[in-house]
Write a protein that holds these residues in place. Structure first.
Motif, mmCIF file in Angstrom:
data_model
loop_
_atom_site.group_PDB
_atom_site.id
_atom_site.type_symbol
_atom_site.label_atom_id
_atom_site.label_comp_id
_atom_site.label_asym_id
_atom_site.label_seq_id
_atom_site.Cartn_x
_atom_site.Cartn_y
_atom_site.Cartn_z
ATOM 1 N N UNK A 87 -7.843 -56.184 20.952
ATOM 2 C CA UNK A 87 -8.939 -55.425 20.341
ATOM 3 C C UNK A 87 -9.898 -56.364 19.613
ATOM 4 N N UNK A 89 -10.411 -59.488 20.235
ATOM 5 C CA UNK A 89 -11.114 -60.255 21.265
ATOM 6 C C UNK A 89 -12.276 -59.454 21.841
ATOM 7 N N UNK A 90 -11.981 -58.230 22.223
ATOM 8 C CA UNK A 90 -12.989 -57.364 22.834
ATOM 9 C C UNK A 90 -14.133 -57.110 21.852
ATOM 10 N N UNK A 94 -17.249 -59.316 23.432
ATOM 11 C CA UNK A 94 -18.025 -58.519 24.380
ATOM 12 C C UNK A 94 -18.928 -57.566 23.636
ATOM 13 N N UNK A 96 -20.574 -53.797 24.175
ATOM 14 C CA UNK A 96 -20.486 -52.611 25.019
ATOM 15 C C UNK A 96 -20.834 -51.408 24.159
ATOM 16 N N UNK A 97 -21.255 -50.313 24.783
ATOM 17 C CA UNK A 97 -21.604 -49.143 23.979
ATOM 18 C C UNK A 97 -20.393 -48.643 23.193
ATOM 19 N N UNK A 100 -19.492 -50.666 17.724
ATOM 20 C CA UNK A 100 -19.520 -50.449 16.270
ATOM 21 C C UNK A 100 -18.527 -49.373 15.855
ATOM 22 N N UNK A 102 -15.834 -48.354 17.461
ATOM 23 C CA UNK A 102 -14.459 -48.845 17.612
ATOM 24 C C UNK A 102 -14.101 -49.748 16.434
ATOM 25 N N UNK A 104 -15.229 -49.710 13.426
ATOM 26 C CA UNK A 104 -14.978 -48.903 12.228
ATOM 27 C C UNK A 104 -13.664 -48.137 12.353
ATOM 28 N N UNK A 105 -13.381 -47.649 13.570
ATOM 29 C CA UNK A 105 -12.213 -46.796 13.767
ATOM 30 C C UNK A 105 -10.903 -47.544 13.594
ATOM 31 N N UNK A 106 -10.932 -48.866 13.772
ATOM 32 C CA UNK A 106 -9.706 -49.651 13.643
ATOM 33 C C UNK A 106 -9.074 -49.452 12.265
ATOM 34 N N UNK A 107 -9.918 -49.205 11.250
ATOM 35 C CA UNK A 107 -9.394 -49.049 9.892
ATOM 36 C C UNK A 107 -8.848 -47.657 9.608
ATOM 37 N N UNK A 108 -8.919 -46.773 10.593
ATOM 38 C CA UNK A 108 -8.469 -45.389 10.375
ATOM 39 C C UNK A 108 -7.054 -45.304 9.781
ATOM 40 N N UNK A 163 -7.732 -57.205 11.870
ATOM 41 C CA UNK A 163 -8.522 -57.684 10.737
ATOM 42 C C UNK A 163 -8.196 -59.124 10.350
ATOM 43 N N UNK A 166 -9.908 -61.196 13.707
ATOM 44 C CA UNK A 166 -11.344 -61.022 13.931
ATOM 45 C C UNK A 166 -12.233 -62.098 13.268
ATOM 46 N N UNK B 28 -8.232 -51.902 25.825
ATOM 47 C CA UNK B 28 -8.363 -51.718 24.375
ATOM 48 C C UNK B 28 -8.721 -50.269 24.054
ATOM 49 N N UNK B 36 -4.938 -43.794 18.184
ATOM 50 C CA UNK B 36 -5.798 -43.414 17.066
ATOM 51 C C UNK B 36 -6.503 -42.085 17.270
ATOM 52 N N UNK B 268 -14.263 -43.973 5.773
ATOM 53 C CA UNK B 268 -14.566 -44.963 6.817
ATOM 54 C C UNK B 268 -16.074 -45.104 7.006
ATOM 55 N N UNK B 272 -18.118 -48.449 6.360
ATOM 56 C CA UNK B 272 -18.914 -49.082 7.413
ATOM 57 C C UNK B 272 -20.354 -49.260 6.966
#
Lengths: 283, 288
Positions: A87, A89-90, A94, A96-97, A100, A102, A104-108, A163, A166, B28, B36, B268, B272
């Protein structure tokens, strides 16, 4: 020269007011809220006496709970090391649409209360849930088994590796990669021999943090685990059960064991960070 | 002019092929969707599945309202206390070099590596009926366990590091030149603090408060141990969710859960926004 600057800065720092007040507030709060209660735990566990401590620590139920908590946390940390690296790495390399979103969502899992995560995971993975039904079709039982414990732990410890890796991946300069490519290395070789060694310390730090968090996790696990003694009963739950039976000594000993292992891990992470800072100059 | 051929050439070895790139992004995405997004969607799906009436009924019953009130009250006490302590901690640690400073940094972070259940357990061992201060508390008619003070204490424990952790790296990165200038120009210490020190770190402070608040409102394990889970009395929102869930009242459990999930989403979004708008200011604290 730099030592002289350092010394002058040190003196200038001392000009600033409020050292006594701020340190006083910190030490008072730290002692009252964190240290004194933890001391009570150590005292209580120690007052049980060596024979009883040994008996509690080596009882089959305690051992099974500790084995599950640490084993499932270890596997969750491994899963997150692989997918967290992917994640990160991506996200860094990269565009991609939805990148941003994704990111933010990683911290969910940090933001979502564990009880909410717990009942949500139980709903999804229960035999009549969306994924649970799918897994049941394949002959897997997830909820109310150790597998369910693992899934909950993967969820709560997901952000740590991402985190940690990254920022390092972001700051790793492209020069070395370009050099490797110009010198004729294949992309795969560049990734494994040039990029991965650079981020290995961050990866290890992240995985250790994920492991430490997963070991102590309670809220998100108990709903999906089924909590069968000896099978899917995690160590924190065992502490709660012992407390409900007013077995304070037993709870204190299990708590003490978990704390000792967690602290060892914390020291390990700190040593690791200090080492990588000296060796590599980042993390 | 000479850059064009240089940029075009190494592309093959400098990045992955299109196919690999798509595969990695897809992998991913699938992992995140599975772990999630699906659980998050399940919270709202389960909450609204039986209609809006059932949803609202779950939120407006007296026990649910009492849980919401208690959660807000606990956060309203625990967060300000930890803001004050966090600012003091950051000031002492980021502005001075002293013996034992590194040990202090580790001790401030300690609650992060302690299981929430243990955070509750330590207070039971101190203030519970058979705890060290239990008999004395009972003799003097002071309630800590199974009451608000115990819940606040356990919440303070688990949220202890949040504010300090965001402030320390930021304060260190800024340095103390502004503050020294203010003092040299004759500002009083408190004036320096209110007009220089605090405004300088306001965004990372807000960031820390945000995370601290989310954890304070959502804490489950530590609070479960010290609160006694008395319905309508010492049950915070997460505990109320557990009580409802164990009574097979899924609709009401997920209704209350959807509020906390909403709080998480707002947290969140705000986080952000802060990171995007004040990237430079907060960047310093992201490397912790």
């Amino acid at each position: 020269m730099s030592a002289a600057t350092q010394k002058r800065r040190w003196r200038e720092h001392n000009i600033l007011p409020g050292f006594g007040l701020s340190l006083g507030v910190l030490l008072t709060a730290l002692t009252l809220i964190v240290l004194a209660p933890l001391a009570a735990l150590v005292l209580r566990a120690a007052s049980a006496g060596p024979a009883e401590i040994y008996a509690i620590a080596t009882s089959p139920r305690t051992l099974a709970a500790l084995r599950l908590s640490f084993g499932a946390a270890f596997i969750a940390a491994l899963v997150n090391a692989v997918f967290g690296l992917l994640i990160a790495w991506v996200l860094v390399r990269y565009s991609f649409p939805g990148r941003r979103l994704i990111d933010a969502a990683v911290d969910l899992p940090f933001a979502l209360p564990t009880a909410v995560a717990g009942i949500a995971l139980a709903a999804v993975w229960a035999p009549n849930g969306s994924l649970g039904a799918l897994a049941a079709g394949l002959g897997w039982k997830v909820a109310y088994t150790p597998l369910g414990v693992m899934i909950a732990l993967v969820f709560v410890s997901l952000p740590f590796v991402v985190r940690s890796v990254q920022p390092v991946l972001q700051e790793a300069s492209a020069d070395v990669e370009e050099a490797a490519a110009l010198l004729g290395a294949s992309r795969l070789r560049t990734v494994f021999c040039v990029i991965l060694p650079g981020i290995a310390p961050a990866l290890l730090t992240g995985a250790t943090l994920a492991f430490a968090r997963a070991v102590g996790e309670y809220g998100s696990v108990i709903f999906i685990a089924g909590n069968v003694p000896m099978v899917s009963e995690i160590a924190p739950l065992l502490i709660v059960i012992k407390l409900e039976q007013f077995d304070y000594a037993g709870a204190a000993v299990v708590g003490m064991l978990m704390l000792l292992i967690s602290l060892t891990l914390l020291l390990l992470v700190n040593a690791l960070q200090a080492w990588s800072r000296r060796r590599l100059g980042y993390v | 002019m000479s850059e064009a051929p240089l940029q075009a050439q190494p592309a093959a070895h400098k990045s992955e092929s299109r196919l690999v790139r798509f595969a990695l992004i897809g992998l991913a995405f699938s992992f995140l969707a599975l772990f999630l997004f699906l659980p998050l969607a399940a919270v709202f799906h389960e909450a609204f599945r039986r209609g809006l009436d059932v949803y609202l009924a779950g939120l407006t019953e007296p026990d649910a309202l009492s849980a919401i009130r208690l959660t807000l009250l606990v956060a309203a006490i625990a967060v300000p206390v930890n803001v004050v302590v966090g600012i003091a901690a950051a000031w002492a640690i980021a502005r001075y070099q002293f013996f034992g400073r590194n040990v202090l940094v580790s001790l401030v972070d300690l609650p992060f590596s302690v299981s929430p259940v243990i955070a509750g357990l330590v207070y039971v061992l101190m203030f519970g009926a058979q705890g060290y201060f239990g008999p004395w508390l009972r003799a003097n008619d002071i309630e800590i366990m199974f009451a608000l003070p115990g819940i606040v204490l356990a919440t303070l424990f688990v949220t202890f590091p949040f504010v300090a952790r965001e402030l320390i790296p930021h304060m260190e990165a800024i340095g103390s030149m502004d503050e020294e200038a203010a003092l040299t120009l004759g500002a009083s210490p408190w004036r320096m603090f209110w007009t220089i020190s605090l405004p300088n770190v306001k965004w990372s402070l807000l960031y820390g408060v945000l995370l601290c608040n989310a954890r304070a409102m959502g804490e489950f394990g530590a609070v479960a141990v010290v609160s006694g889970r008395i319905r309508g009395l010492t049950a915070t929102m997460p505990l109320h969710i557990e009580i409802l869930y164990n009574e097979y009242n899924g609709a009401a459990a997920f209704a209350v859960a959807s509020l906390l999930a909403g709080l998480a989403l707002v947290t969140l979004a705000a986080k952000t926004f802060l990171e995007w708008r004040y990237a430079d200011s907060i960047a310093a604290s992201r490397h912790s």
